[in-house]
Design a protein around this motif. Sequence first.
Motif, mmCIF file in Angstrom:
data_model
loop_
_atom_site.group_PDB
_atom_site.id
_atom_site.type_symbol
_atom_site.label_atom_id
_atom_site.label_comp_id
_atom_site.label_asym_id
_atom_site.label_seq_id
_atom_site.Cartn_x
_atom_site.Cartn_y
_atom_site.Cartn_z
ATOM 1 N N ARG A 181 0.833 -1.207 0.000
ATOM 2 C CA ARG A 181 0.000 0.000 0.000
ATOM 3 C C ARG A 181 0.866 1.255 0.000
ATOM 4 N NH1 ARG A 181 -3.482 -1.542 4.938
ATOM 5 N NH2 ARG A 181 -3.582 -3.714 4.370
ATOM 6 N N VAL B 246 -2.986 -0.042 -4.658
ATOM 7 C CA VAL B 246 -3.216 -1.080 -3.650
ATOM 8 C C VAL B 246 -3.805 -0.387 -2.429
ATOM 9 C CG1 VAL B 246 -2.199 -2.885 -2.215
ATOM 10 C CG2 VAL B 246 -1.259 -2.442 -4.502
ATOM 11 N N ASN C 87 -6.294 -7.002 0.879
ATOM 12 C CA ASN C 87 -5.903 -5.827 0.118
ATOM 13 C C ASN C 87 -6.576 -5.874 -1.244
ATOM 14 O OD1 ASN C 87 -3.435 -4.543 1.686
ATOM 15 N ND2 ASN C 87 -3.390 -6.754 1.924
ATOM 16 N N VAL D 129 -6.678 -4.311 -5.275
ATOM 17 C CA VAL D 129 -5.915 -3.695 -6.349
ATOM 18 C C VAL D 129 -6.913 -3.111 -7.342
ATOM 19 C CG1 VAL D 129 -4.346 -4.146 -8.275
ATOM 20 C CG2 VAL D 129 -4.008 -5.333 -6.082
#
Length: 133
Positions: free
Chosen positions: A63, A70, A82, A84
């Motif tokens: 991130r 991200v 996470n 994308v």
Amino acid sequence: MRYDWLDGELLRLPGVTRDFKAEWNWTRYMVGGKLFCALCHDDAGADVYITVKLEPLRGEFLRAQFPGDVIPGYYMNKLHWNSVRTQGSLPEDILRDMLMESYRLVAAGLPKRTRAELGIETAAPGAQKREIP
């Protein structure tokens, strides 16, 4: 979507199944019935996010390295998941690594018998690791 190879690559992994959860508008990729990747769609059906599970420190690192591309997991536990952005600029090799890490983490958490039935080999903690794809 920028990552048009994703579906074929994920479905080649041992034990992976795909379904569509209409109420979430997600295409889900699972191993042993456990989610490891979600392709999140908008109301028009366009791909918006790819959500994967990562070790918390790796997710935090990515991130920081790819802000805006991200982000913490969309509608998921923000520590382990996470997302994308599918129209972002994250390099494909980084996304492939993220997908494989997610697959490995989830597969390693399956019961040994389930992994054996699916043809997935992993090592016990502390043992010499045998790679899963």
